[in-house]
Motif scaffolding. Structure first.
Motif, PDB file in Angstrom:
ATOM      1  N   PRO A 130      10.662  -2.640   3.237  1.00  0.00           N
ATOM      2  CA  PRO A 130       9.444  -3.214   3.950  1.00  0.00           C
ATOM      3  C   PRO A 130       8.196  -2.437   3.636  1.00  0.00           C
ATOM      4  CG  PRO A 130      10.662  -2.016   5.525  1.00  0.00           C
ATOM      5  CD  PRO A 130      11.578  -2.166   4.218  1.00  0.00           C
ATOM      6  N   LEU A 131       7.889  -2.460   2.147  1.00  0.00           N
ATOM      7  CA  LEU A 131       6.977  -1.739   2.001  1.00  0.00           C
ATOM      8  C   LEU A 131       5.214  -2.713   1.782  1.00  0.00           C
ATOM      9  CD1 LEU A 131       5.647   1.030   0.729  1.00  0.00           C
ATOM     10  CD2 LEU A 131       6.193   0.394  -1.339  1.00  0.00           C
ATOM     11  N   ALA A 132       5.367  -3.746   1.696  1.00  0.00           N
ATOM     12  CA  ALA A 132       4.229  -4.625   1.445  1.00  0.00           C
ATOM     13  C   ALA A 132       3.464  -4.531   2.640  1.00  0.00           C
ATOM     14  CB  ALA A 132       4.991  -6.184   0.992  1.00  0.00           C
ATOM     15  N   GLY A 133       3.981  -4.550   3.896  1.00  0.00           N
ATOM     16  CA  GLY A 133       3.253  -4.510   5.067  1.00  0.00           C
ATOM     17  C   GLY A 133       2.311  -3.383   5.164  1.00  0.00           C
ATOM     18  N   ILE A 134       2.681  -2.174   4.942  1.00  0.00           N
ATOM     19  CA  ILE A 134       1.836  -0.983   5.105  1.00  0.00           C
ATOM     20  C   ILE A 134       1.083  -0.849   3.873  1.00  0.00           C
ATOM     21  CG2 ILE A 134       3.407   0.765   3.958  1.00  0.00           C
ATOM     22  CD1 ILE A 134       2.447   2.681   6.319  1.00  0.00           C
ATOM     23  N   LEU A 135       1.489  -1.157   2.726  1.00  0.00           N
ATOM     24  CA  LEU A 135       0.424  -1.303   1.598  1.00  0.00           C
ATOM     25  C   LEU A 135      -0.466  -2.109   1.800  1.00  0.00           C
ATOM     26  CD1 LEU A 135       0.559   0.188  -1.046  1.00  0.00           C
ATOM     27  CD2 LEU A 135       1.971  -1.915  -2.057  1.00  0.00           C
ATOM     28  N   LYS A 136      -0.364  -3.302   2.066  1.00  0.00           N
ATOM     29  CA  LYS A 136      -1.321  -4.363   2.506  1.00  0.00           C
ATOM     30  C   LYS A 136      -2.509  -3.627   3.471  1.00  0.00           C
ATOM     31  CE  LYS A 136      -0.395  -9.032   1.378  1.00  0.00           C
ATOM     32  NZ  LYS A 136       0.077 -10.157   1.812  1.00  0.00           N
ATOM     33  N   GLU A 137      -1.866  -3.135   4.632  1.00  0.00           N
ATOM     34  CA  GLU A 137      -2.518  -2.626   5.841  1.00  0.00           C
ATOM     35  C   GLU A 137      -3.593  -1.582   5.298  1.00  0.00           C
ATOM     36  OE1 GLU A 137      -1.486  -0.025   9.755  1.00  0.00           O
ATOM     37  OE2 GLU A 137      -0.437  -2.015   9.275  1.00  0.00           O
ATOM     38  N   VAL A 138      -3.110  -0.480   4.387  1.00  0.00           N
ATOM     39  CA  VAL A 138      -3.622   0.553   4.212  1.00  0.00           C
ATOM     40  C   VAL A 138      -4.773   0.029   3.209  1.00  0.00           C
ATOM     41  CG1 VAL A 138      -3.609   2.742   2.632  1.00  0.00           C
ATOM     42  CG2 VAL A 138      -1.834   2.274   4.259  1.00  0.00           C
ATOM     43  N   CYS A 139      -4.355  -0.683   2.356  1.00  0.00           N
ATOM     44  CA  CYS A 139      -5.652  -1.159   1.359  1.00  0.00           C
ATOM     45  C   CYS A 139      -6.633  -1.879   2.100  1.00  0.00           C
ATOM     46  CB  CYS A 139      -4.797  -1.908   0.218  1.00  0.00           C
ATOM     47  SG  CYS A 139      -3.699  -0.982  -0.765  1.00  0.00           S
ATOM     48  N   GLU A 140      -6.294  -2.704   2.732  1.00  0.00           N
ATOM     49  CA  GLU A 140      -7.333  -3.525   3.654  1.00  0.00           C
ATOM     50  C   GLU A 140      -8.170  -2.578   4.286  1.00  0.00           C
ATOM     51  OE1 GLU A 140      -5.317  -6.950   5.253  1.00  0.00           O
ATOM     52  OE2 GLU A 140      -5.039  -7.824   3.214  1.00  0.00           O
ATOM     53  N   LYS A 141      -7.744  -1.653   5.088  1.00  0.00           N
ATOM     54  CA  LYS A 141      -8.205  -1.055   6.193  1.00  0.00           C
ATOM     55  C   LYS A 141      -9.192   0.021   5.469  1.00  0.00           C
ATOM     56  CE  LYS A 141      -7.392   2.008  10.432  1.00  0.00           C
ATOM     57  NZ  LYS A 141      -6.142   2.301  11.241  1.00  0.00           N
ATOM     58  N   TYR A 142      -8.634   0.650   4.319  1.00  0.00           N
ATOM     59  CA  TYR A 142      -9.467   1.501   3.699  1.00  0.00           C
ATOM     60  C   TYR A 142     -10.284   1.215   2.438  1.00  0.00           C
ATOM     61  CZ  TYR A 142      -7.280   4.206   7.293  1.00  0.00           C
ATOM     62  OH  TYR A 142      -6.735   4.495   8.713  1.00  0.00           O
ATOM     63  N   ASN A 143     -10.139  -0.041   2.168  1.00  0.00           N
ATOM     64  CA  ASN A 143     -10.630  -0.632   0.798  1.00  0.00           C
ATOM     65  C   ASN A 143     -10.117   0.233  -0.185  1.00  0.00           C
ATOM     66  OD1 ASN A 143     -12.473  -2.469  -0.389  1.00  0.00           O
ATOM     67  ND2 ASN A 143     -14.166  -1.148  -0.409  1.00  0.00           N
ATOM     68  N   ILE A 144      -8.801   0.013  -0.540  1.00  0.00           N
ATOM     69  CA  ILE A 144      -8.283   0.745  -1.651  1.00  0.00           C
ATOM     70  C   ILE A 144      -7.613  -0.659  -2.613  1.00  0.00           C
ATOM     71  CG2 ILE A 144      -6.217   2.134  -2.252  1.00  0.00           C
ATOM     72  CD1 ILE A 144      -6.607   3.724   0.437  1.00  0.00           C
ATOM     73  N   ASP A 145      -7.845  -0.492  -3.627  1.00  0.00           N
ATOM     74  CA  ASP A 145      -7.261  -1.388  -4.732  1.00  0.00           C
ATOM     75  C   ASP A 145      -5.764  -0.989  -4.710  1.00  0.00           C
ATOM     76  OD1 ASP A 145      -7.363  -3.517  -6.409  1.00  0.00           O
ATOM     77  OD2 ASP A 145      -7.972  -2.536  -8.139  1.00  0.00           O
ATOM     78  N   ILE A 146      -4.940  -2.089  -4.830  1.00  0.00           N
ATOM     79  CA  ILE A 146      -3.554  -1.990  -5.251  1.00  0.00           C
ATOM     80  C   ILE A 146      -3.253  -2.623  -6.785  1.00  0.00           C
ATOM     81  CG2 ILE A 146      -3.105  -3.950  -3.932  1.00  0.00           C
ATOM     82  CD1 ILE A 146      -0.747  -0.689  -4.240  1.00  0.00           C
ATOM     83  N   LEU A 147      -2.239  -1.980  -7.117  1.00  0.00           N
ATOM     84  CA  LEU A 147      -1.366  -2.623  -8.383  1.00  0.00           C
ATOM     85  C   LEU A 147      -0.053  -2.290  -8.432  1.00  0.00           C
ATOM     86  CD1 LEU A 147      -2.429  -4.334 -11.047  1.00  0.00           C
ATOM     87  CD2 LEU A 147      -2.151  -2.210 -12.075  1.00  0.00           C
ATOM     88  N   VAL A 148       0.890  -3.304  -8.316  1.00  0.00           N
ATOM     89  CA  VAL A 148       2.388  -2.892  -8.577  1.00  0.00           C
ATOM     90  C   VAL A 148       2.827  -3.127  -9.906  1.00  0.00           C
ATOM     91  CG1 VAL A 148       4.746  -3.608  -7.575  1.00  0.00           C
ATOM     92  CG2 VAL A 148       2.707  -3.603  -6.145  1.00  0.00           C
ATOM     93  N   VAL A 149       3.456  -2.217 -10.598  1.00  0.00           N
ATOM     94  CA  VAL A 149       3.966  -2.535 -11.855  1.00  0.00           C
ATOM     95  C   VAL A 149       5.289  -2.378 -11.658  1.00  0.00           C
ATOM     96  CG1 VAL A 149       4.310  -1.549 -14.372  1.00  0.00           C
ATOM     97  CG2 VAL A 149       2.064  -1.072 -12.950  1.00  0.00           C
ATOM     98  N   GLY A 150       6.065  -3.478 -11.827  1.00  0.00           N
ATOM     99  CA  GLY A 150       7.581  -3.583 -11.444  1.00  0.00           C
ATOM    100  C   GLY A 150       8.158  -3.883 -12.688  1.00  0.00           C
TER     101      GLY A 150
END
Length: 175
Positions: free
Chosen positions: A110-130
Motif C-alpha cells: 500500500p504505497l499509492a495512498g500515501i504517495l498520492k496524499e503527500v504529492c497532492e497535499k504538498y504539491n510534489i510531482d511524482i514519477l514511478v519507474v517500474g
C-alpha cells in the motif's frame, strides 16, 4: 535558525524500493547504486538517492511536511503489469491505483495512498519507474537480478538521469 530537514529532502528524491534478498525485487537498490556513481557533484546537491528497502518507503514519505523542499519524487521498484521481463513502465500520479477502489497496489503493497496524499497535499510531482520482474523467489533467498531486469536497471537509470537533467536545465518547477 536553520530549518531541520533531513538530507534526503532535496529538490528531487529518488526512492528505491525492494529487497535485494529476493532476486529481481532488488531492482530499486541496483538503480540507486548505479545512480550514486553517475550523478555529478552538482546533481548530488539537488538529488537525494534513498534506498528505502521494503518497509521504509512509507516511513520516508510520512516525514514530508510543509517545510520539505522536495519538488519531485521518483519511485523505483519492480512491478507486475504482465509485461516482458525487464520492460520499463512509467507511471504518473494519475496512473497510480486509487486505494479507495483497489486493494492491490503497484507492487502489492500500500504505497499509492500515501504517495498520492503527500504529492497532492504538498504539491510534489511524482514519477514511478517500474520494471517488470522475472524472478522473485520469496520466501527463498536469491541474491542477484535476472539478465532481463539487469538490462532494465540501465534503462531506468537513463530515464531518471534524463528526468534529473531536464529539470536542472528548466530551473525545475515541474509541478
Amino acid at each position: 535558525m536553520e530549518e531541520l530537514n533531513p538530507s534526503y529532502f532535496k529538490d528531487i528524491m529518488v526512492l528505491g524500493c525492494g529487497n535485494i534478498l529476493f532476486g529481481d525485487d532488488g531492482f530499486g537498490f541496483h538503480v540507486i547504486e548505479k545512480l550514486k556513481d553517475l550523478l555529478t557533484e552538482e546533481e548530488k546537491k539537488r538529488v537525494a538517492l534513498v534506498d528505502a528497502g521494503t518497509g521504509a518507503p512509507q516511513q520516508v514519505l510520512s516525514l514530508i511536511d510543509e517545510t520539505t523542499k522536495t519538488k519531485k519524487i521518483i519511485v523505483v521498484d519492480i512491478i507486475d503489469y504482465n509485461l516482458k521481463p525487464g520492460e520499463i513502465k512509467i507511471l504518473k500520479k494519475e496512473d497510480l491505483p486509487d486505494p479507495k477502489h483497489s486493494r492491490l497496489d503497484i507492487h502489492n503493497w500500500p504505497l499509492a495512498g500515501i504517495l498520492k496524499e503527500v504529492c497532492e497535499k504538498y504539491n510534489i510531482d511524482i514519477l514511478v519507474v517500474g520494471c517488470q520482474g522475472k524472478y522473485i523467489p520469496k520466501p527463498d533467498v536469491y541474491i542477484g537480478l535476472s539478465k532481463e531486469v539487469e538490462k532494465g536497471v540501465d534503462k531506468a537509470v537513463e530515464i531518471i538521469l534524463k528526468e534529473i537533467r531536464n529539470n536542472s536545465r528548466e530551473g525545475y518547477d515541474g509541478r
